[in-house]
Structures are given as C-alpha cells and as structure tokens.
Design an enzyme around this catalytic site. Structure first.
Site, PDB file in Angstrom:
ATOM      1  N   ASN A 202       0.916  -1.388  -0.010  1.00 49.92           N
ATOM      2  CA  ASN A 202      -0.148   0.248   0.411  1.00 49.92           C
ATOM      3  C   ASN A 202       0.743   1.446   0.194  1.00 49.92           C
ATOM      4  OD1 ASN A 202      -2.306   1.647   0.488  1.00 49.92           O
ATOM      5  ND2 ASN A 202      -3.410  -0.235   1.002  1.00 49.92           N
ATOM      6  N   ARG A 203       0.471   2.561   1.031  1.00 53.00           N
ATOM      7  CA  ARG A 203       1.207   3.676   0.292  1.00 53.00           C
ATOM      8  C   ARG A 203       2.394   3.691   1.710  1.00 53.00           C
ATOM      9  NH1 ARG A 203      -3.632   3.259  -2.240  1.00 53.00           N
ATOM     10  NH2 ARG A 203      -3.684   4.659  -3.971  1.00 53.00           N
TER      11      ARG A 203
ATOM     12  N   HIS B 202      -3.740  -9.173  -2.858  1.00 53.53           N
ATOM     13  CA  HIS B 202      -4.383  -8.312  -3.188  1.00 53.53           C
ATOM     14  C   HIS B 202      -5.412  -8.944  -4.672  1.00 53.53           C
ATOM     15  CE1 HIS B 202      -4.928  -5.018  -6.053  1.00 53.53           C
ATOM     16  NE2 HIS B 202      -4.359  -3.934  -4.963  1.00 53.53           N
TER      17      HIS B 202
ATOM     18  N   GLU C 142      -8.687  -6.315   0.918  1.00 53.34           N
ATOM     19  CA  GLU C 142      -7.239  -7.003   1.002  1.00 53.34           C
ATOM     20  C   GLU C 142      -6.796  -6.197   2.540  1.00 53.34           C
ATOM     21  OE1 GLU C 142      -4.755  -3.544  -0.321  1.00 53.34           O
ATOM     22  OE2 GLU C 142      -6.623  -3.422  -2.109  1.00 53.34           O
TER      23      GLU C 142
END
Length: 384
Positions: free
Chosen positions: A90-91, A188, A344
C-alpha cells in the site's frame, strides 16, 4: 520447512531452477479441493483463477485475471491482479519515512507517494516456485538491499497458498536478514462474485459487504495519503459497513460518494482502509464478508491483520480483458469502473510514518526480531 526455504533462498538461482516444479500446459499451477479450483503463476505469486459453484451448481471463476499466463509481466496496466505486493504494501505518504534516525526516500509512483514499494516491488517480480502439491503451492523471493528504492537490507519471503474444502488460504512470512526494514504483506485479489455473467449488470455495486469490526478508518488527504487521523465511522454514513451489511452501491447518491476515496482525483466509491477493532473473543470471526444476491456466492474473510482495505475499482478504464470463462449479456468483454472490488487485509496503511499509532512492532522487522507472519483465508458458501 520454512527454515529450509529461507536457506534455499540463499543459493544461486541456477541451483534452484533445475529442480523447479513445472506449470501445466496453460502456464499455471492448478490446485483442487472439494468445491474449489485455484490457479497460480510465479509472477507476483499471484492467484489467476478461483472457481467455485454458485447457488445453482454452475462453476464461476470469480477472480479477475488473464487467460494468458505470460501476459502478467508485460501488462501495461498492471493492476496487481491476484498479487502478493511487498515488501511494504500500500501507500507510503510523500515517498519517505524515518527509521532509527535515518531518512529514507522511496519511489514516487503514486503521485507524490509510493504504492506497493514502487515499480520494482514484489508484485512486479517473478518468484521462485519451491514446492507444489495437489492442494498447495509455495513461492519464495530473495529481496536484496535497496532493490526497491528506500528499502534497506536483505529480506527473504515465503508465500504458501493452499486450498481445502470450499476454502483458499495464504500464509505469508518474511525475514529481515541483516537490517531493520519495513515489512507488510497481503494478497490482492479482485472479485466479481457474478463472474460478470449477471445479465443485468457487469458491476459489483449489487454485492453486499460487511465489515463488522470496522467502526474506525485511516484518515486520508485529497491524494489518498494517510493524514494520521483515525476517524470514527458514523452509523448510516457512506463508509458504514459495520452496523449492518449493505451493498457497495447503496450510497451512490450520497454527496460524499465522489471524493470519498480522494478528492484530488474525484475518486468515487471506495479506496479506503477500515481498522479491525475486535476483542480476543472475536478472533475466530470473519473480519469481512462479501456476497452476491444474483449468483448466491459468498465468502467470509478470516485474518490476523488489523485492517482491511476495500477498493471498488474506480481506476479500471475498460482496458482489462475478461477471461474466456467470464462475461455475459451485460459486458463488452472488459472490466469497467466499479466492475470489481479488492478486499485486502493488512496492517494500518503508512504506519511507519505514524509512531503515535504504535504499529511499528507490526511493520518494522530486523535480524533481532522474529519474522513478519500473517494468515489470510477466504471461506466460500452460497446464500439463498
């Protein structure tokens, strides 16, 4: 077994290659158990097909992916179909974080932020296939120091996918060998529980989602990067899937629908993370459930992770082709916006930039700590 796999990862690839198991004629590895068939490829340790029966006994492939196994590495759209992203999923806000007094800069591949560790993350690598049986497959990866920008030290990763009666499970493990480093992994998959065969719609807005422990979220800024806020989810609001299950498209007329997953891009729907707040007595209960009234297919998601990201495929632009087994009267053969949903399980997004959340012991690992370990399981059934 895991120790042996990590030892094997230290060997040259040429030593492993001669004994590597071979895929089937379609380039995929097939696992079967009562009520379920699943296929996998070594690229990104990805699941490519997942076939279960709907309420009428019809086989439905409910995972997005491609028929051509060799297309995954060259797909220009690269939606991380079925992948295991890493080493930090992710981020990462503003493509930077601080660890032990050192400032690291990661690759800015998502605006000014980093997504799935950049363009050389684990979901863009071909993994080693270490073991295959009729019901399980194990992939391993050797991730060298800084092979993804800003990710220090050698990490050895192992993913084991397995199937049992009406269930798909994944065990994730990663060991930091010589340096403290961020590690956070997930699977994912993208879902369409109708396999795009619903004659009335090829979208998932009619799918019903439940997040029974999701009464808080990770706050995001206009660019979908974490702010550090942990807002509560008001009952009846657009993001309320905790008070009772509701369809993904139930709030489509809510003024908050557009921009809910990022106002800068006008992202509509969902690309957000819900925190899993549960007591020890609830650990055996699913952290998410998804079902379709049309096909009758339902799954319950079990995981030890402390959050769930839900992405309703806003950025799908009609260019990702369906598999031959998917589709119906409502489709043009391509995935449309809101045509799928990714769910997720993972720890709190960008926790490495928020020590106040006290998640660092779940996201930073080193040679003096145990490995990252997580389990994810989808259990399938049908509803009337």
């Amino acid at each position: 077994m895991i120790k042996a796999l990590f030892t094997a990862l230290l060997l040259p690839l040429s030593v492993l290659a001669k004994d590597a198991p071979e895929p089937g004629p379609d380039g995929k590895y097939t696992l079967t158990a009562p009520g379920i068939t699943a296929k996998f490829v070594a690229y990104s340790a990805a699941i490519t097909n997942l076939i279960v029966k709907d309420r009428n006994g019809v086989d439905r492939d409910i995972i997005l992916g491609y028929d051509n196994a060799s297309f995954y590495p060259v797909d220009p759209n690269h939606p991380d179909y079925g992948a295991v992203p890493g080493r930090y999923v992710n981020r990462i806000a503003n493509h930077t974080y601080e660890l032990d007094g050192t400032r690291y800069f990661t690759e800015a591949n998502d605006g000014n932020g980093t997504l799935h560790s950049g363009l050389n993350g684990w979901s863009r690598r071909t993994w080693n296939v270490s073991e295959v049986t009729e019901t399980s497959i194990t992939f391993t990866i050797r991730d060298e120091n800084n092979s993804s920008a800003g990710m220090p030290g050698l990490v050895l990763g192992t993913v084991t996918h397995s199937v049992s009666a009406n269930s798909w499970s994944t065990k994730l493990k990663a060991k930091a060998v010589d340096h403290r480093t961020p590690i956070m992994l997930t699977t994912h998959p993208y879902w369409n529980l109708d396999a795009f065969a619903n004659p009335d719609t090829d979208l998932v807005l009619n799918h019903t989602l439940s997040l029974p422990f999701g009464a808080r979220m990770i706050g995001i800024d206009p660019n979908t990067q974490s702010t550090g806020d942990l807002p509560k989810v008001a009952k009846g609001s657009i993001n309320d899937f905790w008070s009772k299950p509701k369809q993904l498209g139930a709030s489509i007329n809510d003024p908050a629908w557009v921009g809910n997953c990022g106002t800068a891009s006008g992202c509509s729907g969902y690309n957000n993370q819900w925190i899993v707040d549960r007591e020890a007595a609830d650990e055996d209960k699913p952290i998410a459930s998804l079902s379709s009234d049309w096909s009758g297919i339902k799954w319950d998601l079990h995981s030890d992770q402390a959050g769930v990201v839900v992405y309703s495929c806003y950025w799908m632009g009609g260019v990702n082709e369906l598999k031959a087994s998917q589709g119906g009267k409502a489709t043009n053969g391509f995935v449309q916006r809101n045509g799928c949903v990714a769910v997720e399980p993972q720890d709190w997004v960008d926790g490495i930039n928020h020590p106040e959340w006290k998640r660092l012991d779940k996201q930073i690992y080193g040679p003096d700590t145990g490995p990252f370990e997580s389990s994810i399981s989808y259990k399938f059934s049908t509803i009337k």
